[in-house]
Enzyme design. Structure first.
Site, PDB file in Angstrom:
ATOM      1  N   CYS A 144       0.860  -1.195   0.000  1.00  0.00           N
ATOM      2  CA  CYS A 144       0.000   0.000   0.000  1.00  0.00           C
ATOM      3  C   CYS A 144       0.894   1.242   0.000  1.00  0.00           C
ATOM      4  CB  CYS A 144      -0.930   0.000   1.209  1.00  0.00           C
ATOM      5  SG  CYS A 144      -2.128  -1.335   1.195  1.00  0.00           S
ATOM      6  N   CYS A 167      -8.900  -0.208 -16.299  1.00  0.00           N
ATOM      7  CA  CYS A 167      -8.062  -0.238 -15.110  1.00  0.00           C
ATOM      8  C   CYS A 167      -6.701   0.411 -15.372  1.00  0.00           C
ATOM      9  CB  CYS A 167      -7.873  -1.672 -14.619  1.00  0.00           C
ATOM     10  SG  CYS A 167      -7.055  -2.754 -15.810  1.00  0.00           S
ATOM     11  N   GLU A 199     -16.641 -13.204 -23.929  1.00  0.00           N
ATOM     12  CA  GLU A 199     -15.497 -13.336 -23.027  1.00  0.00           C
ATOM     13  C   GLU A 199     -14.706 -14.576 -23.427  1.00  0.00           C
ATOM     14  OE1 GLU A 199     -12.644 -13.370 -20.471  1.00  0.00           O
ATOM     15  OE2 GLU A 199     -14.051 -11.684 -20.315  1.00  0.00           O
ATOM     16  N   ASN A 233     -14.476  -3.675 -21.338  1.00  0.00           N
ATOM     17  CA  ASN A 233     -13.825  -3.667 -20.028  1.00  0.00           C
ATOM     18  C   ASN A 233     -12.591  -4.562 -20.121  1.00  0.00           C
ATOM     19  OD1 ASN A 233     -13.304  -3.358 -17.280  1.00  0.00           O
ATOM     20  ND2 ASN A 233     -14.662  -5.042 -16.716  1.00  0.00           N
TER      21      ASN A 233
END
Length: 374
Positions: free
Chosen positions: A14, A332, A262, A306
């Site tokens: 993080c 993303c 997909e 996506n």
């Protein structure tokens, strides 16, 4: 958010740990918006914030230590397991599974895999939690040798962890830096984990992908559905890279014909399970997005994409030539999104939003509504 593991230098994943969350979110939004500086008329919706902690619905836990004292967490620099059971990122209903799983490793005599020597059996445990608090538990093993002991003590595990509805053994014989292998053996009667969202229940099979932050995934689906609802007339909608069908099922409705494509057979099996009991006009098929798009007879009015981090590649050229009036691009990786937009000169972004999928890191999800221009 503060983390003792980060402060001690034990886990530094993080990278924004300790930074004010409002500052993190504002900086992510500004960084993504800067990439779109060539589109001055683009309207930006407020970024969608996440909970700062306890937001992860999935834990990919490296198993280390010994049978009598196993660790669940990550591999340290020396290749030994580092225990991170108290990590503050996991949903509480997920975190409570760790202690029973540690006890099960000892009870079932599942020797943790040792990277240095190549000995041992249990490499990873992957746990996913649904919005209802149900769990899918997957034991990633070097071989099938331990499966008999997992089966022998499975009743104990299900008693100790009654929220576990799906338990599997995944085989990863190769020494690769990957979390799971190709072979999955389901050990329970149930084979999928129901993810009950606002407009659809998505049924996850063991190797199906679902976003790691359920609340943000719901936000993505809701935003796409809102954009679709604002469009007039019947729609023929394609959801390419559809995964388990989240966008397709959330955007389905009256006067809408939906196709989801997909490449993952497991994901399509999950999507087909989800749509089987509905009255929605949604069809799913296994295939490469570009190949499927090129062979469909009916033209789309709207395409949702996506893709993985690399973007849509040659599909951008196809979309630019297609009769589609709109594209919803969920990404993303905003850098690859910008590269793909450069290959789609007949589309312009009209509205966009940043979604904070992974607080405490620099990662951000971006979704953009594109409109065809002359």
């Amino acid at each position: 958010m503060r983390c003792s593991y980060f402060d001690a230098g034990v886990c530094l994943s993080c990278t924004l740990m300790g930074s004010d969350y409002s500052v993190q979110l504002a900086q992510k939004n500004a960084r993504v918006a800067k990439l779109f500086s060539d589109f001055p008329t683009l309207s930006w919706l407020p970024p969608m914030a996440s909970a700062e902690s306890h937001f992860r619905n999935k834990a990919k836990l490296v198993v280390g230590g010994t049978v009598s004292a196993p660790t669940l967490g990550i591999l340290g620099p020396s290749g030994r397991g580092v225990d991170l059971q108290e990590c503050g990122l996991y949903e509480p209903a997920l975190a409570v599974s760790f202690e029973p799983l540690v006890r099960f490793i000892t009870l079932a005599t599942l020797p943790p895999f040792d990277v240095a020597t190549g000995r041992g059996e249990l490499k990873n445990i992957i746990v996913t939690v649904s919005p209802a608090g149900e769990l899918m538990v997957r034991f990633v093993l070097r071989s099938s040798e331990s499966i008999v002991r997992i089966r022998k003590h499975l009743t104990w595990l299900l008693d100790a962890l009654p929220q576990a509805v799906v338990v599997t053994a995944n085989l990863l014989p190769e020494r690769k830096a990957v979390p799971e292998g190709a072979t999955e053996i389901v050990l329970t009667e149930a084979q999928h984990l129901p993810m009950r969202l606002t407009k659809a229940t998505l049924n996850l099979r063991p190797q199906s992908f679902f976003q790691t932050n359920t609340a943000i995934a719901q936000g993505l689906y809701d935003q796409a559905a809102a954009w679709v609802a604002s469009m007039e007339g019947p729609l023929h909608l394609w959801d390419l890279y559809c995964g388990v069908g989240g966008f397709a099922l959330s955007c389905a409705g009256p006067d809408r014909s939906v196709l989801g494509v997909e490449i993952s057979e497991q994901a399509i099996a999950s999507a087909q399970t989800s749509v089987a009991d509905s009255n929605l006009d949604v069809r799913f098929l296994v295939g490469d997005a570009l190949t499927a798009a090129s062979h469909e007879e009916a033209d789309p009015d709207l395409v949702i994409v996506n893709p993985p981090r690399r973007g849509i590649g040659d599909l951008a050229d196809w979309l630019d030539r297609s009769p589609a009036r709109n594209v919803i691009y969920s990404s993303c990786n905003a850098d690859s999104l910008i590269r793909d937009l450069a290959q789609m000169p007949h589309f312009t972004p009209v509205e966009a939003r940043v979604f904070d999928m992974f607080p405490q890191t620099n990662h951000a999800e971006t979704m953009v509504l594109l409109e065809r221009v002359a």
